[in-house]
Write a protein that holds these residues in place. Structure first.
Motif, mmCIF file in Angstrom:
data_model
loop_
_atom_site.group_PDB
_atom_site.id
_atom_site.type_symbol
_atom_site.label_atom_id
_atom_site.label_comp_id
_atom_site.label_asym_id
_atom_site.label_seq_id
_atom_site.Cartn_x
_atom_site.Cartn_y
_atom_site.Cartn_z
ATOM 1 N N GLU A 189 -6.320 2.803 8.005
ATOM 2 C CA GLU A 189 -7.224 1.952 7.224
ATOM 3 C C GLU A 189 -6.666 0.531 7.114
ATOM 4 O O GLU A 189 -7.386 -0.453 7.297
ATOM 5 C CB GLU A 189 -7.401 2.553 5.828
ATOM 6 C CG GLU A 189 -8.230 1.685 4.908
ATOM 7 C CD GLU A 189 -8.183 2.179 3.462
ATOM 8 O OE1 GLU A 189 -8.210 3.402 3.249
ATOM 9 O OE2 GLU A 189 -8.112 1.332 2.557
ATOM 10 N N VAL A 224 -3.991 6.140 5.372
ATOM 11 C CA VAL A 224 -3.653 4.870 4.712
ATOM 12 C C VAL A 224 -3.258 3.825 5.748
ATOM 13 O O VAL A 224 -3.684 2.675 5.700
ATOM 14 C CB VAL A 224 -2.494 5.067 3.701
ATOM 15 C CG1 VAL A 224 -1.957 3.729 3.214
ATOM 16 C CG2 VAL A 224 -2.965 5.907 2.523
ATOM 17 N N ARG A 264 0.837 -1.212 0.000
ATOM 18 C CA ARG A 264 0.000 0.000 0.000
ATOM 19 C C ARG A 264 0.866 1.254 0.000
ATOM 20 O O ARG A 264 0.588 2.219 -0.719
ATOM 21 C CB ARG A 264 -0.915 0.003 1.233
ATOM 22 C CG ARG A 264 -2.022 -1.048 1.186
ATOM 23 C CD ARG A 264 -2.903 -0.936 2.432
ATOM 24 N NE ARG A 264 -3.924 -1.970 2.487
ATOM 25 C CZ ARG A 264 -5.225 -1.737 2.737
ATOM 26 N NH1 ARG A 264 -5.652 -0.507 2.960
ATOM 27 N NH2 ARG A 264 -6.092 -2.730 2.780
ATOM 28 N N ARG A 282 2.715 1.898 -3.398
ATOM 29 C CA ARG A 282 1.812 2.486 -4.390
ATOM 30 C C ARG A 282 1.480 3.929 -4.001
ATOM 31 O O ARG A 282 1.456 4.807 -4.866
ATOM 32 C CB ARG A 282 0.540 1.633 -4.492
ATOM 33 C CG ARG A 282 -0.432 2.085 -5.563
ATOM 34 C CD ARG A 282 0.081 1.829 -6.986
ATOM 35 N NE ARG A 282 -0.529 2.760 -7.916
ATOM 36 C CZ ARG A 282 -0.185 2.909 -9.196
ATOM 37 N NH1 ARG A 282 0.781 2.174 -9.705
ATOM 38 N NH2 ARG A 282 -0.784 3.781 -9.954
ATOM 39 N N TYR A 283 1.231 4.171 -2.739
ATOM 40 C CA TYR A 283 0.949 5.531 -2.270
ATOM 41 C C TYR A 283 2.101 6.464 -2.647
ATOM 42 O O TYR A 283 1.879 7.565 -3.152
ATOM 43 C CB TYR A 283 0.750 5.516 -0.748
ATOM 44 C CG TYR A 283 0.546 6.883 -0.124
ATOM 45 C CD1 TYR A 283 -0.706 7.484 -0.121
ATOM 46 C CD2 TYR A 283 1.610 7.559 0.481
ATOM 47 C CE1 TYR A 283 -0.897 8.731 0.451
ATOM 48 C CE2 TYR A 283 1.431 8.804 1.063
ATOM 49 C CZ TYR A 283 0.182 9.392 1.042
ATOM 50 O OH TYR A 283 -0.004 10.628 1.601
ATOM 51 N N GLU A 331 -12.194 1.969 5.499
ATOM 52 C CA GLU A 331 -11.946 3.149 4.673
ATOM 53 C C GLU A 331 -12.681 4.365 5.252
ATOM 54 O O GLU A 331 -12.112 5.432 5.443
ATOM 55 C CB GLU A 331 -12.415 2.906 3.237
ATOM 56 C CG GLU A 331 -11.726 1.745 2.528
ATOM 57 C CD GLU A 331 -12.195 0.362 2.991
ATOM 58 O OE1 GLU A 331 -13.333 0.249 3.501
ATOM 59 O OE2 GLU A 331 -11.414 -0.610 2.888
#
Lengths: 692, 692
Positions: free
Chosen positions: A444, A441, A286, A289-290, A471
């Protein structure tokens, strides 16, 4: 003694190890095997050497460091100041990119929340601590001892701002020592290289050798707004290192589990590491990609990704160790040797600490996921923090701190005992930037993994989420909270429980709501796992002293230790390499694609640095995470480098020392001198170090 | 026989299992234990029943399915048509969101690349196959047998477009059978519900029970552009199911590893699953974040995320099984029983297949990462595909196909033998959408994980990346390639090696460049692991027949099997539940937050469906991935549901059947009838099914 019968039949006695191997051991300074070290290394160190090394050694956050001047100058690793650098940087003025190169002391910048400590005194408090737990079991045992530790600390240090007292459990409860520290709460950054000069090779070269990283930095201890006077310090020695030379490494290794039984290790292999590593791997995905979504995101996520990847790769090495048949055989042989000595000394049907620990494992396996996810800080795994986010942790400290301070110190959760409040406040009030999108992020991810591992029908998960999704909930909490503002945190802390209960901050309200289930998880763990484990481990420790005397050393506990060894490569098949790398090797390894791009200022200095200047070196000393930044010292007390890493294979040293593969990776003082002189023009520091 | 001595001392004989437990076994249709099933269930099935069930059972891609009308109508799971639905959808016309509800047959749409098969004949070819491998070892052994299989297939089926022949290895080489299928290459989608009606509860409820999912869909077999005539089919029976009723499940379970030795299982526990799961977890994190970046990304990533999470959760269940002391004890006891029978029958110093397999494990452990990452399709792990991307796989098929077709069929890689080319072409030429941004994310992840696990200094990694980064290389390849166009793929395939070598498509050039190292990895695996393992397994299979006769069943191999059991919940502590769920339970479980939102059309029909209508049910049959969509049949040959899932605990059935926990999860014909009638208005289908 079913274990013994079983184990003895397993025909693994060929490996039987008695006590510590040569060069094995992260020794406490009050039980260092001087004679043995001198014999092994051909040196002649004495108690005076130990005292000087101890007083020159600095604990800095989760890292180690060493004094190198009489004006409070301290060398550590760049990765140990990475969070400080990130906190001092903005996207526009990014010291990670440019390096931090103050030309005068006045330009040195304070690390938010940073503090450093020097160990000044060690006192035995074993008797008081054992007495406090007598006749108790489960959580009551744990809490009574925590309370006694808090009392001892408070009695010894009171509210002195420049001291810290800590009761340390050694040999898994076999001994308790009171460690007293001189504490410095004003720590400033004095130099950091370009981050890419320190992290060349990135995650790929991390935990490996040959290595090409200037992973060094300087901080300075201040008192009353001026550089601290530190007459005892290491002498800077940038001479070319010599293969086979003896070295001592002094630092605060974080945690080892060498005294665990085979059953305990099996739980780590089967339950603890798999869960921790799997959820860390998803967070890594995650965040990667962020970080690709824009320059801001790349800036925000850099430090967290590096930290996460470091812990994750360490975990990989540990999994590899626990699934390596030959390593496990070595551990089993050592356990059998111990069991046999114990059986010989206790011919009757004595207590069976191995059996007690074995019987606890099904409960540990069952309770671990909830404890690790909801409370964190298990000490046996690699779980990223509970809550996943800085904002969450601040909120938890505020809510719990308010609730706990309503009670007498001895009845509180130990982290809120009077003796620990100063450190808590320092961390809470620090001026640190918060990146809400990044925090969201992480929160979550944490909510979603907690729901996944505990299952959606777990009542605790229901409390955590209600009818919201991970989320939606994380977005609502992060958007609504004002805890990013240190003034808000300070006001809530000082307002106590009334202020907390009156707060309409959604994150504070959320933490209030989840206190009952999360505290219950912790209590259950203490009652059914931690308490009984501590009791059985204490019995095992007594047996170990009986069998091996003080020729054993305690597991690492984040406190100061001394280890010894020599400058040495390895000769293990598939892992053959010499002890040194050079700047010339660095230029060759550069491909032009990240993470193998040489940092711009460093590259510009290429012609000024002799290619054969030693950059990094390997030593055989016994280190582990937390040893980062440890001064590497000659028998004469000269500092010749800073420990900054080890290898993936060396990660087995969490569970046992393996002389063949165990290597620590050092950035040399020679490399640092070249960087200061030829790359970053730090003439003031060079003069202070006495470099001609 | 060191193993035997060791194992016998381990005092685990209390668990000793002889042959299959009642209701255990994924039996081949030519060795189904009719008498035993009838005795266990109180039924009276016969060979005629088996023949009708076999001819009504359909293999559809990696799934199973059942004929339910005389006009080619087939019921399977919605998740089995998810890729078809995704391929037929656009962001604007998204059938996953709306459901696919053609009112006439003319509106049924062809699934790109879809094909379906019915097993018409089974012939024994063991002797030919064993002969082909005689006297050979290593890769030569593997290749010779692959070649013989290709020859047998080609002789039997030739180039017939409506047939497929497959030589199946059963009992890990103990038997070889030629399976002949009637093949349908025109398969059309006849109905799919809203995806959220089929996946209610998402990944959280996946592999669990109680369950509330209408995971059903219909496809139709076509021949010559018209619905196929299928006089033999199951009778639709939507009566309310009854607890304890006997059922048969007929389908093509993918792969089990029940015949593996304990040493082989340890390698899966220690090396295979940890790596596979860790890298899948990171991909999951990357894709989750990708899917949050916009509506387009959410649309593109939905199907891949569902597939990945499904495989990953299955892997979690498997890890749990292999680290569950009681399950491992059960497996060890069975192995000891087998070893003892073998030792009794072979009193001298016979061959030691266990020892041979043990000796192979260090090599397997060493070679697995490279083989799994560079070649994929290991059959023992859960690795997502090599290359990570659809475009990469097409390019590989094109390049290798061209290279291999230069050789005689018997000398090719087995997937390019003449007998397999038709299937290869069908998959390659299918009109499927490609999402370049998504493909790039996956290829970047694959390159980065390959580099991480093999290390940056591995020569194969150097070939893979050159001086590029995974980010840069994947972006360059995906941006430059034109393989998304099926006409381009067709032209390159038909142009053969000359066209491939002349192509300036960067992905084709890249695949050409990496052929040498990736093929070498495969050859080394076959030589040092697969070949020797196959040989030893064959010896073990012979020993097993000697010990247990044909009361053992072969491991699942993706071919048609029949399993039996009854409608039943579980009474395991912590896992107690009855056999049925209802629509009423669905409405109760809905929270309003994803993934617990009821699909709109389904919700709108709430008042039309009696709340006590059974939605899903649990049965005790022995199934595994690949059994998805399997018709659940009464002893009278009525279809009463479609198998669509099992539980996380049931995932241990990869390694062994555990009667206490093994449950399959079924969507009932009653639920499907309600959905067709009350939600989606599929009157034509209802009439075809004979529903009044």
């Amino acid at each position: 003694m079913r274990h013994l019968a079983l184990a003895a039949s397993a025909a693994v006695l060929a490996f039987a190890a008695s006590s510590a191997q040569a060069e094995e051991g992260m020794w406490t300074f009050d039980n260092f095997p001087i004679a043995r070290a001198n014999q092994t290394l051909g040196t002649s160190i004495d108690q005076g050497f130990l005292d000087r090394v101890r007083l020159s050694s600095v604990k800095f956050g989760g890292c180690s460091a060493g004094l190198v001047s009489d004006a409070g100058l301290v060398m550590t690793n760049n990765h140990c100041v990475a969070t400080c650098v990130a906190n001092l940087s903005t996207q526009a003025v990014n010291y990670a990119e440019t390096g931090f190169t103050p030309k005068t002391r006045e330009e040195e910048l304070k690390c938010p929340g940073g503090s450093a400590e020097i160990l000044t005194d060690i006192t035995d408090v074993t008797e008081r601590m054992h007495k406090a737990g007598e006749g108790l079991s489960g959580a009551a045992f744990t809490r009574a001892r925590d309370a006694e530790a808090g009392r001892i600390e408070q009695e010894a240090c009171g509210d002195a701002a420049d001291k810290r007292c800590q009761v340390v459990s050694l040999y898994r409860g076999g001994q308790f020592k009171l460690y007293t520290y001189r504490k410095y709460s004003d720590v400033r950054l004095a130099w950091a290289p370009e981050d890419r000069a320190a992290t060349f090779g990135g995650d790929l070269d991390n935990f490996s050798f040959p290595r090409f990283a200037i992973d060094a930095a300087f901080i300075r201890l201040y008192e009353n707004g001026a550089p601290a006077a530190t007459p005892t310090h290491f002498r800077w020695n940038a001479d070319k290192p010599v293969e086979g030379a003896p070295v001592f490494v002094s630092g605060s290794p974080g945690a080892t589990q060498r005294l665990l039984t085979m059953d305990q290790l099996a739980s780590i292999r089967d339950v603890v590491l798999p869960m921790d590593q799997l959820i860390a791997s998803e967070l890594r995905g995650r965040l990667i990609r962020y970080s690709q979504e824009g320059e801001r995101q790349a800036f925000e996520a850099m430090d967290p990704i590096v930290g996460l990847e470091n812990t994750y790769k360490r975990g990989l090495g540990r999994m590899r160790a626990l699934t390596d048949p030959s390593f496990i055989q070595m551990k089993a042989a050592a356990e059998i040797d111990f069991m046999q000595k114990y059986a010989a000394a206790n011919p009757g049907q004595g207590p069976d600490p191995w059996g007690e620990l074995e019987a606890l494992q099904p409960t540990l396996r069952e309770l671990y996921p909830a404890y690790a996810l909801l409370e964190g800080g298990t000490g046996i795994g690699t779980t990223p923090v509970a809550g996943g986010s800085q904002l969450f942790l601040w909120a938890r400290t505020l809510v719990r701190g308010a609730q706990e301070r309503e009670k007498a110190s001895a009845e509180r959760l130990p982290e809120f005992a009077d003796s620990r409040l100063a450190a808590t406040r320092t961390a809470l009030f620090a001026e640190r930037p918060v990146y809400p999108a990044l925090d969201q992020v992480r929160m979550e991810w944490w909510l979603s993994k907690t729901r996944e591992w505990l299952t959606v029908d777990d009542p605790r998960v229901r409390t955590l989420l209600g009818n919201e999704s991970p989320e939606g909930l994380s977005a609502r909490l992060v958007e609504g909270t004002t805890l990013a503002d240190p003034a808000v945190r300070r006001a809530l802390w000082e307002g106590g429980l009334a202020a907390i209960q009156a707060s309409d901050d959604p994150l504070i309200q959320y933490l209030l709501k989840i206190q009952e289930p999360t505290r219950a998880v912790r209590t259950e763990w203490e009652e059914k796992v931690q308490g009984p484990t501590d009791r059985a481990s204490e019995a095992l420790a007594a047996a170990r002293f009986a069998a091996y005397g003080d020729s054993v050393y305690p597991d690492a506990t984040g406190t100061l230790r001394l280890t010894y060894g020599q400058i040495e490569g390895t000769d293990v098949p598939g892992q053959r390499w010499g002890p040194f790398t050079t700047f010339g090797g660095l230029w060759e390894r550069a491909t032009g694609a990240q993470p193998f791009v040489v940092a711009p200022k460093l590259l510009a200095a290429k012609d000024r640095i002799p290619a054969d200047t030693v950059l990094n070196m390997a030593v055989s000393s016994d280190t582990i995470g937390g040893s980062s930044g440890s001064p590497v010292v000659t028998p004469q007390g000269d500092i010749v480098g800073a420990n900054f890493d080890s290898t993936v294979l060396t990660q087995r040293n969490a569970y046992g020392y393996d002389r063949n593969v165990n290597r620590s990776v050092i950035v040399t003082t020679g490399a640092v001198t070249a960087a200061l002189r030829d790359v970053y023009g730090m003439d003031g520091l060079l003069a202070e170090l006495g470099v001609r």
